[in-house]
Scaffold this active site. Structure first.
Site, PDB file in Angstrom:
ATOM      1  N   GLY A  54       0.814  -1.203   0.000  1.00 21.06           N
ATOM      2  CA  GLY A  54       0.000   0.000   0.000  1.00 21.06           C
ATOM      3  C   GLY A  54       0.850   1.256   0.000  1.00 21.06           C
ATOM      4  O   GLY A  54       1.990   1.258   0.468  1.00 21.06           O
ATOM      5  N   HIS A  57       3.608   4.844   2.655  1.00 14.20           N
ATOM      6  CA  HIS A  57       4.833   4.446   3.355  1.00 14.20           C
ATOM      7  C   HIS A  57       6.072   5.013   2.673  1.00 14.20           C
ATOM      8  O   HIS A  57       7.188   4.559   2.919  1.00 14.20           O
ATOM      9  CB  HIS A  57       4.936   2.922   3.404  1.00 14.20           C
ATOM     10  CG  HIS A  57       3.717   2.248   3.954  1.00 14.20           C
ATOM     11  ND1 HIS A  57       3.234   2.529   5.210  1.00 14.20           N
ATOM     12  CD2 HIS A  57       2.871   1.333   3.411  1.00 14.20           C
ATOM     13  CE1 HIS A  57       2.145   1.796   5.425  1.00 14.20           C
ATOM     14  NE2 HIS A  57       1.895   1.076   4.349  1.00 14.20           N
ATOM     15  N   ASP A 110      -1.363  -8.253   1.318  1.00 13.64           N
ATOM     16  CA  ASP A 110      -0.159  -8.367   0.507  1.00 13.64           C
ATOM     17  C   ASP A 110       0.187  -9.830   0.241  1.00 13.64           C
ATOM     18  O   ASP A 110       0.518 -10.207  -0.892  1.00 13.64           O
ATOM     19  CB  ASP A 110       1.022  -7.686   1.215  1.00 13.64           C
ATOM     20  CG  ASP A 110       0.873  -6.176   1.253  1.00 13.64           C
ATOM     21  OD1 ASP A 110       0.200  -5.625   0.365  1.00 13.64           O
ATOM     22  OD2 ASP A 110       1.430  -5.557   2.171  1.00 13.64           O
ATOM     23  N   HIS A 220       0.003   1.189   9.743  1.00 12.19           N
ATOM     24  CA  HIS A 220      -1.314   1.496   9.172  1.00 12.19           C
ATOM     25  C   HIS A 220      -2.260   1.980  10.266  1.00 12.19           C
ATOM     26  O   HIS A 220      -3.464   1.749  10.213  1.00 12.19           O
ATOM     27  CB  HIS A 220      -1.920   0.268   8.502  1.00 12.19           C
ATOM     28  CG  HIS A 220      -1.012  -0.420   7.541  1.00 12.19           C
ATOM     29  ND1 HIS A 220      -0.277  -1.535   7.887  1.00 12.19           N
ATOM     30  CD2 HIS A 220      -0.706  -0.132   6.253  1.00 12.19           C
ATOM     31  CE1 HIS A 220       0.439  -1.918   6.843  1.00 12.19           C
ATOM     32  NE2 HIS A 220       0.205  -1.083   5.848  1.00 12.19           N
ATOM     33  N   ASP A 413      11.833  33.631  15.739  1.00 10.53           N
ATOM     34  CA  ASP A 413      12.006  32.183  15.694  1.00 10.53           C
ATOM     35  C   ASP A 413      11.928  31.523  17.062  1.00 10.53           C
ATOM     36  O   ASP A 413      12.095  30.316  17.181  1.00 10.53           O
ATOM     37  CB  ASP A 413      13.324  31.806  15.020  1.00 10.53           C
ATOM     38  CG  ASP A 413      14.520  32.491  15.659  1.00 10.53           C
ATOM     39  OD1 ASP A 413      14.337  33.126  16.710  1.00 10.53           O
ATOM     40  OD2 ASP A 413      15.625  32.389  15.105  1.00 10.53           O
ATOM     41  N   CYS A 416      15.140  33.467  21.474  1.00  7.71           N
ATOM     42  CA  CYS A 416      15.807  34.548  22.195  1.00  7.71           C
ATOM     43  C   CYS A 416      15.915  34.256  23.697  1.00  7.71           C
ATOM     44  O   CYS A 416      16.998  34.355  24.293  1.00  7.71           O
ATOM     45  CB  CYS A 416      15.066  35.872  21.981  1.00  7.71           C
ATOM     46  SG  CYS A 416      15.795  37.266  22.875  1.00  7.71           S
ATOM     47  N   THR A 516      15.452  46.392  17.531  1.00  8.76           N
ATOM     48  CA  THR A 516      16.420  45.325  17.780  1.00  8.76           C
ATOM     49  C   THR A 516      17.058  45.560  19.135  1.00  8.76           C
ATOM     50  O   THR A 516      16.744  46.534  19.837  1.00  8.76           O
ATOM     51  CB  THR A 516      17.533  45.292  16.715  1.00  8.76           C
ATOM     52  OG1 THR A 516      18.379  46.436  16.895  1.00  8.76           O
ATOM     53  CG2 THR A 516      16.966  45.282  15.307  1.00  8.76           C
ATOM     54  N   GLY A 574      15.060  40.725  22.532  1.00  8.63           N
ATOM     55  CA  GLY A 574      16.482  40.954  22.739  1.00  8.63           C
ATOM     56  C   GLY A 574      16.737  42.224  23.513  1.00  8.63           C
ATOM     57  O   GLY A 574      17.560  42.272  24.442  1.00  8.63           O
TER      58      GLY A 574
END
Length: 587
Positions: A54, A57, A110, A220, A413, A416, A516, A574
């Site tokens: 199947g 996978h 199978d 599965h 992201d 910090c 910043t 920051g």
């Protein structure tokens, strides 16, 4: 998130994926209606090794069609076995004078469809053999009954061995014998944080809460055999998996004998939803624990995405005993490993290498000489005051880390808070274990901070701090030598920060107003040049609060959507972190 997909239905998805696979490799052909990918120039004088099952996978099995692996891959619909007709068409696409060997994963559909195809092909004069892939150890002998073990990622090792052996011109009988022996030398088990989600299905997803891991889940969405809550540390989880795999005292699951002297391959498989970062770490822990608990050093370690369960956040471990295989079929161990290592142009098989023993790993490169703690001149202050101020600055950051991380996750992201916290934790460690502040040496503290920024603090903020403190160290040396006798220490340090900031600004375009860290550092240094830390700390706090009204002009925050419609943003993390550090020094 795991229920969101770019393809909202599975209808046509498998065919699209197969077209994409063929587009990636010129040697591949596609029988579109039968969902068969085959090698267009597979030699007739070699055994045709074929596998399938199947879809869902991937990269199994289409990703392993190529010289030295599969001659063809037969693909069913998502989690559904291909039909006998598909298998027959796949065999016809790669004719062989030697014969066809079908590697079949041990699932009822199978086994039946490939078995039917085998009998029909034999009736048409084909020479066909079957190798059963059954490596799962979560299903013990008692529960497995007559069905036996399921076929998991160990299937890919069978594909590699048999495909490589076929490419050498070995006979049908030789390849079949290796397959039979290798098939009984494999053990695999999985661990998952949840099950996968099939596109187009109900948005209800999984059964596991955030504190639970499941051992032995199938590919599965079949349930596993054990749930653990809370999730144990990774070394203990790996120990549990290894116990299922190779514990010789477990009569229900000790399918394959393992000895410390055996040549063993360890395959660490991503079931679809794991990050590469975590997978590499899982591989390391698995190697360490199998060496520690069973005195087995793998000959080969292969980590990657080999057989998945769509997007399941799970991994599996497979161990293959090449020595045990050799004893059963007579093929020398060195030749079995040679088959495993042999080059292939299949899209998704990595280049393998002999195991890299940790004895070859160096933890550090030492400089020719290290006189970093010897200074021609120094700036000395009261040790108790220095210790107290540094600890207060560190405590401020630790307390603020959740907010810093939350703000940076919203605007950037998300690293910090943890970056600054890692720095101050390392500083505290140096103070506690090495008595950093005990001498009252300002140069020693700054020099240590430079090392911490390099070793413990990554990202943009780590670089900013690194440049500033490295320049500050140099400026302090110069300022302490040039200052008239009797100049207050605070004044010397204030003068040095002006020079350090100038050096930092030579390496960044950031300025006041860009939202910043510089929105605090620039006004702080200007206020501190006379040495009044309390006054400068008030300026730093006001500047940090002022970042809430600034629009980002540098960094990741510049392309975060939705910011332009907000009057007030969270503080720049920051800038706020620097304010907290300064406040600690001023208190």
């Amino acid at each position: 998130m795991a229920t969101k997909h770019f393809f909202q239905e599975v209808d046509g998805l498998v065919e699209q994926a197969l077209l994409g696979t063929v587009a990636s490799h010129a040697v591949l052909g596609l029988l579109y209606n039968e969902k068969v990918i085959y090698h267009k120039s597979h030699p007739r004088n070699q055994v045709s090794v074929i596998c399938g099952g199947g879809s869902g996978h991937e990269p199994a099995h289409a990703g392993y069609v190529g010289t030295g692996m599969l001659a063809a891959a037969i693909c069913g619909d998502v989690f559904a076995s291909p039909s006998a007709k598909q298998v027959q068409k796949g065999c016809m696409a790669v004719p062989s004078d030697q014969g066809h060997i079908l590697i079949v994963t041990n699932y009822t559909g199978d086994m039946l469809h490939f078995g039917l195809a085998c009998e029909k092909l034999k009736a048409e004069g084909y020479k066909v053999g079957v190798v059963k892939a059954a490596d799962d150890v979560s299903v013990g002998r008692k529960n497995g009954g007559m069905v036996g073990r399921r076929g998991l990622a160990g299937t890919i090792i069978l594909i590699k061995l048999l495909g490589s052996m076929s490419a050498t011109g070995a006979s049908f009988e030789e390849v079949l014998a290796l397959g039979a022996a290798a098939g009984t030398s494999l053990v695999t088990i999985s661990a998952g944080l949840d099950h996968c989600h099939v596109p187009g299905r109900s948005t209800a997803y999984g059964e596991l809460d955030r504190a639970t891991v499941e051992i032995g889940m199938g590919i599965h969405n079949e349930p596993g055999v054990l749930r653990l809550s809370p999730i144990p540390p990774i070394d203990r989880l790996i120990d549990e998996l290894l116990r299922y795999m190779i514990d010789p005292t477990d009569s229900d699951r000790a399918y394959v004998p393992f000895d410390p002297a055996d040549e063993v391959v360890l395959l660490v498989n991503n079931l679809g939803g794991m990050s590469t970062l975590e997978m590499r770490a899982v591989a390391q822990v698995a190697v360490a624990q199998v060496k520690k608990n069973y005195s087995i050093t793998p000959s080969r370690v292969v980590a990657g995405t080999f057989m998945t369960s769509l997007n399941a956040p799970a991994f599996s471990l497979t161990m293959f005993n090449a020595t045990y295989t050799s004893k059963q079929c007579g093929v020398p161990v060195v030749k079995i490993l040679k088959y495993f290592d042999a080059e292939t142009d299949a899209l998704n098989w990595p280049k393998t290498h002999a195991y890299n023993d940790d004895a070859a790993i160096s933890m550090d490169i030492k400089p020719a000489s290290d006189d970093s703690n010897s200074y021609a001149t120094d700036i000395l202050v009261d040790p108790d005051t220095l210790d107290r101020k540094l600890r207060k600055a560190a405590e401020n950051i630790i307390a603020s880390e959740p907010n810093l991380t939350e703000w940076d996750t919203e605007m950037g992201d998300g690293d910090c808070g943890t970056t600054i916290e890692a720095g101050v934790l390392a500083l505290l460690q140096s103070m506690d274990e090495e008595g950093l502040a005990r001498s009252g040496s300002v140069l020693k503290v700054v020099d240590t901070i430079v090392g911490i920024t390099e070793d413990r603090m990554g990202g943009t903020l780590g670089a900013v701090f690194g440049i500033f403190f490295a320049a500050l160290f140099n400026s302090l040396v110069e300022a302490s030598s040039a200052a008239p006798k009797g100049t207050p220490v605070e004044k010397v340090i204030g003068t040095a920060t002006v020079e350090a900031l100038a050096s930092l600004r030579a390496h960044t375009a950031a300025k006041e107003g860009d939202r910043t860290v510089m929105d605090v550092m620039i006004p702080f240094v200007d206020a501190f040049k006379d040495g009044d830390i309390v006054k400068a700390a008030k300026v730093a706090k006001a500047a940090a609060e002022g970042t809430m009204k600034l629009r980002p002009k540098l960094g990741r925050a510049t392309y975060v959507g939705g910011l332009q419609n907000r009057d007030v943003l969270p503080p720049d993390p920051g800038a706020w972190g620097v304010h907290e550090l300064i406040q600690g020094l001023a208190d």
